[in-house]
Design a protein around this motif. Structure first.
Motif, PDB file in Angstrom:
ATOM      1  N   GLU A  59       0.830  -1.209   0.000  1.00 51.53           N
ATOM      2  CA  GLU A  59       0.000   0.000   0.000  1.00 51.53           C
ATOM      3  C   GLU A  59       0.861   1.254   0.000  1.00 51.53           C
ATOM      4  O   GLU A  59       0.611   2.191  -0.761  1.00 51.53           O
ATOM      5  N   LEU A  60       1.864   1.267   0.850  1.00 47.76           N
ATOM      6  CA  LEU A  60       2.760   2.417   0.928  1.00 47.76           C
ATOM      7  C   LEU A  60       3.490   2.631  -0.398  1.00 47.76           C
ATOM      8  O   LEU A  60       3.558   3.750  -0.916  1.00 47.76           O
ATOM      9  N   PHE A  61       3.992   1.560  -0.942  1.00 42.81           N
ATOM     10  CA  PHE A  61       4.730   1.627  -2.207  1.00 42.81           C
ATOM     11  C   PHE A  61       3.825   2.135  -3.328  1.00 42.81           C
ATOM     12  O   PHE A  61       4.212   2.999  -4.114  1.00 42.81           O
ATOM     13  N   LEU A  62       2.617   1.609  -3.386  1.00 40.53           N
ATOM     14  CA  LEU A  62       1.679   2.026  -4.434  1.00 40.53           C
ATOM     15  C   LEU A  62       1.247   3.478  -4.250  1.00 40.53           C
ATOM     16  O   LEU A  62       1.024   4.189  -5.231  1.00 40.53           O
ATOM     17  N   ASN A  63       1.148   3.934  -3.006  1.00 42.29           N
ATOM     18  CA  ASN A  63       0.829   5.342  -2.762  1.00 42.29           C
ATOM     19  C   ASN A  63       1.945   6.248  -3.271  1.00 42.29           C
ATOM     20  O   ASN A  63       1.683   7.314  -3.822  1.00 42.29           O
ATOM     21  N   VAL A  64       3.174   5.814  -3.085  1.00 42.05           N
ATOM     22  CA  VAL A  64       4.313   6.601  -3.569  1.00 42.05           C
ATOM     23  C   VAL A  64       4.316   6.633  -5.098  1.00 42.05           C
ATOM     24  O   VAL A  64       4.569   7.666  -5.710  1.00 42.05           O
ATOM     25  N   CYS A  65       4.005   5.506  -5.701  1.00 34.72           N
ATOM     26  CA  CYS A  65       4.044   5.410  -7.168  1.00 34.72           C
ATOM     27  C   CYS A  65       2.852   6.081  -7.838  1.00 34.72           C
ATOM     28  O   CYS A  65       2.930   6.438  -9.019  1.00 34.72           O
ATOM     29  N   GLU A  66       1.774   6.239  -7.127  1.00 35.61           N
ATOM     30  CA  GLU A  66       0.547   6.864  -7.615  1.00 35.61           C
ATOM     31  C   GLU A  66       0.193   6.428  -9.029  1.00 35.61           C
ATOM     32  O   GLU A  66      -0.040   5.265  -9.275  1.00 35.61           O
ATOM     33  N   ASP A  67       0.166   7.379  -9.955  1.00 38.71           N
ATOM     34  CA  ASP A  67      -0.304   7.114 -11.318  1.00 38.71           C
ATOM     35  C   ASP A  67       0.769   6.546 -12.243  1.00 38.71           C
ATOM     36  O   ASP A  67       0.536   6.408 -13.441  1.00 38.71           O
ATOM     37  N   GLN A  68       1.930   6.233 -11.713  1.00 36.61           N
ATOM     38  CA  GLN A  68       3.019   5.724 -12.555  1.00 36.61           C
ATOM     39  C   GLN A  68       2.826   4.259 -12.946  1.00 36.61           C
ATOM     40  O   GLN A  68       3.485   3.778 -13.852  1.00 36.61           O
ATOM     41  N   LEU A  69       1.939   3.566 -12.241  1.00 31.22           N
ATOM     42  CA  LEU A  69       1.718   2.143 -12.503  1.00 31.22           C
ATOM     43  C   LEU A  69       0.286   1.905 -12.959  1.00 31.22           C
ATOM     44  O   LEU A  69      -0.650   2.439 -12.374  1.00 31.22           O
ATOM     45  N   ASP A  70       0.137   1.080 -13.989  1.00 32.80           N
ATOM     46  CA  ASP A  70      -1.214   0.688 -14.381  1.00 32.80           C
ATOM     47  C   ASP A  70      -1.677  -0.441 -13.450  1.00 32.80           C
ATOM     48  O   ASP A  70      -0.957  -0.840 -12.526  1.00 32.80           O
ATOM     49  N   GLU A  71      -2.860  -0.949 -13.687  1.00 32.01           N
ATOM     50  CA  GLU A  71      -3.422  -1.980 -12.808  1.00 32.01           C
ATOM     51  C   GLU A  71      -2.530  -3.221 -12.745  1.00 32.01           C
ATOM     52  O   GLU A  71      -2.307  -3.789 -11.676  1.00 32.01           O
ATOM     53  N   ASN A  72      -2.001  -3.631 -13.890  1.00 31.16           N
ATOM     54  CA  ASN A  72      -1.126  -4.806 -13.909  1.00 31.16           C
ATOM     55  C   ASN A  72       0.188  -4.537 -13.181  1.00 31.16           C
ATOM     56  O   ASN A  72       0.714  -5.413 -12.496  1.00 31.16           O
ATOM     57  N   GLY A  73       0.710  -3.345 -13.331  1.00 31.00           N
ATOM     58  CA  GLY A  73       1.925  -2.965 -12.610  1.00 31.00           C
ATOM     59  C   GLY A  73       1.691  -2.964 -11.111  1.00 31.00           C
ATOM     60  O   GLY A  73       2.545  -3.396 -10.334  1.00 31.00           O
ATOM     61  N   GLN A  74       0.527  -2.497 -10.693  1.00 27.82           N
ATOM     62  CA  GLN A  74       0.183  -2.508  -9.270  1.00 27.82           C
ATOM     63  C   GLN A  74       0.088  -3.942  -8.750  1.00 27.82           C
ATOM     64  O   GLN A  74       0.567  -4.242  -7.652  1.00 27.82           O
ATOM     65  N   ASN A  75      -0.511  -4.816  -9.544  1.00 26.15           N
ATOM     66  CA  ASN A  75      -0.604  -6.225  -9.141  1.00 26.15           C
ATOM     67  C   ASN A  75       0.784  -6.851  -9.028  1.00 26.15           C
ATOM     68  O   ASN A  75       1.045  -7.650  -8.123  1.00 26.15           O
ATOM     69  N   PHE A  76       1.660  -6.483  -9.938  1.00 24.71           N
ATOM     70  CA  PHE A  76       3.043  -6.976  -9.908  1.00 24.71           C
ATOM     71  C   PHE A  76       3.725  -6.557  -8.602  1.00 24.71           C
ATOM     72  O   PHE A  76       4.382  -7.364  -7.943  1.00 24.71           O
ATOM     73  N   ILE A  77       3.534  -5.304  -8.218  1.00 27.94           N
ATOM     74  CA  ILE A  77       4.121  -4.795  -6.971  1.00 27.94           C
ATOM     75  C   ILE A  77       3.531  -5.536  -5.771  1.00 27.94           C
ATOM     76  O   ILE A  77       4.254  -5.903  -4.838  1.00 27.94           O
ATOM     77  N   LYS A  78       2.236  -5.780  -5.791  1.00 28.17           N
ATOM     78  CA  LYS A  78       1.598  -6.504  -4.680  1.00 28.17           C
ATOM     79  C   LYS A  78       2.179  -7.911  -4.538  1.00 28.17           C
ATOM     80  O   LYS A  78       2.452  -8.365  -3.424  1.00 28.17           O
ATOM     81  N   ILE A  79       2.384  -8.581  -5.660  1.00 30.33           N
ATOM     82  CA  ILE A  79       2.956  -9.933  -5.621  1.00 30.33           C
ATOM     83  C   ILE A  79       4.382  -9.888  -5.079  1.00 30.33           C
ATOM     84  O   ILE A  79       4.765 -10.703  -4.232  1.00 30.33           O
ATOM     85  N   MET A  80       5.156  -8.924  -5.548  1.00 29.10           N
ATOM     86  CA  MET A  80       6.536  -8.816  -5.060  1.00 29.10           C
ATOM     87  C   MET A  80       6.558  -8.491  -3.565  1.00 29.10           C
ATOM     88  O   MET A  80       7.395  -9.012  -2.830  1.00 29.10           O
ATOM     89  N   ALA A  81       5.634  -7.654  -3.126  1.00 32.81           N
ATOM     90  CA  ALA A  81       5.562  -7.318  -1.697  1.00 32.81           C
ATOM     91  C   ALA A  81       5.174  -8.548  -0.878  1.00 32.81           C
ATOM     92  O   ALA A  81       5.773  -8.813   0.174  1.00 32.81           O
ATOM     93  N   GLU A  82       4.189  -9.302  -1.361  1.00 33.43           N
ATOM     94  CA  GLU A  82       3.761 -10.514  -0.653  1.00 33.43           C
ATOM     95  C   GLU A  82       4.914 -11.500  -0.494  1.00 33.43           C
ATOM     96  O   GLU A  82       5.002 -12.206   0.506  1.00 33.43           O
ATOM     97  N   ASN A  83       5.784 -11.536  -1.488  1.00 33.10           N
ATOM     98  CA  ASN A  83       6.919 -12.459  -1.450  1.00 33.10           C
ATOM     99  C   ASN A  83       8.172 -11.834  -0.840  1.00 33.10           C
ATOM    100  O   ASN A  83       9.240 -12.451  -0.860  1.00 33.10           O
ATOM    101  N   GLY A  84       8.048 -10.619  -0.330  1.00 35.90           N
ATOM    102  CA  GLY A  84       9.185  -9.948   0.296  1.00 35.90           C
ATOM    103  C   GLY A  84      10.303  -9.623  -0.680  1.00 35.90           C
ATOM    104  O   GLY A  84      11.482  -9.689  -0.333  1.00 35.90           O
ATOM    105  N   ARG A  85       9.938  -9.258  -1.895  1.00 35.88           N
ATOM    106  CA  ARG A  85      10.933  -9.063  -2.953  1.00 35.88           C
ATOM    107  C   ARG A  85      11.018  -7.638  -3.499  1.00 35.88           C
ATOM    108  O   ARG A  85      11.684  -7.412  -4.506  1.00 35.88           O
TER     109      ARG A  85
END
Length: 177
Positions: A59-85
């Motif tokens: 959530e924090l990371f996506l807030n920082v990135c705001e409009d720089q990521l599309d929906e798929n990019g946001q999902n990618f970040i969520k997966i990487m965060a879930e895996n601690g990556r």
């Protein structure tokens, strides 16, 4: 470095394959390099090493990135965060760029010469390397007067040292053995 690459490679490949399939290679490249810059920010480094949960980090990371990521990019970040990556994003971006270059049949070449090369010399070098490597070549030139004469060409793991300094070094090694 090898652990970094080992962990980052599957993410880079997955992102690249998705980008190719969705015809958004450039957009994904921009997103990944943006997120890599975010990860390298000193404040974000502290946050990533804190004891926040994966969801909080995402959530924090996506807030920082705001409009720089599309929906798929946001999902990618969520997966990487879930895996601690998330901390591996800079290497993911680098590997993605390498896959992009491979896809485009191009390669970055570092040329260090003793003196500045003329346009004609650069064109000849570029044509010669393109023929040898069977790829489009992007030359990155710099000058190092300690080479005395000649140049050192580096393409990935391949190093072509035609400098006077290199030749003298090899001659010295031969004479000493």
């Amino acid at each position: 470095m090898s652990e970094l690459t080992t962990v980052a490679r599957p993410y880079a490949r997955a992102a690249f394959e998705f980008a190719v399939d969705s015809n958004k290679i450039e957009a994904w490249s921009e997103m990944l390099f943006f997120t890599a810059e975010v990860v390298n920010n000193p404040t974000m480094v502290k946050i990533l090493t804190s004891d926040k949960t994966a969801q909080e980090l995402a959530e924090l990371f996506l807030n920082v990135c705001e409009d720089q990521l599309d929906e798929n990019g946001q999902n990618f970040i969520k997966i990487m965060a879930e895996n601690g990556r998330l901390r591996f994003l800079p290497r993911v971006a680098q590997l993605f760029a390498a896959l992009e270059d491979e896809h485009k049949k191009q390669v970055d070449v570092n040329v260090v010469s003793a003196y500045g090369l003329s346009k004609k010399q650069l064109d000849e070098l570029s044509k010669s390397l393109e023929k040898r490597l069977a790829r489009k070549v992007n030359l990155h030139c710099s000058i190092d007067k300690t080479l005395i004469a000649g140049m050192v060409v580096t393409v990935g793991d391949l190093v072509i040292d035609s400098s006077a300094k290199g030749q003298l070094g090899r001659l010295s090694n031969t004479l000493q053995s």
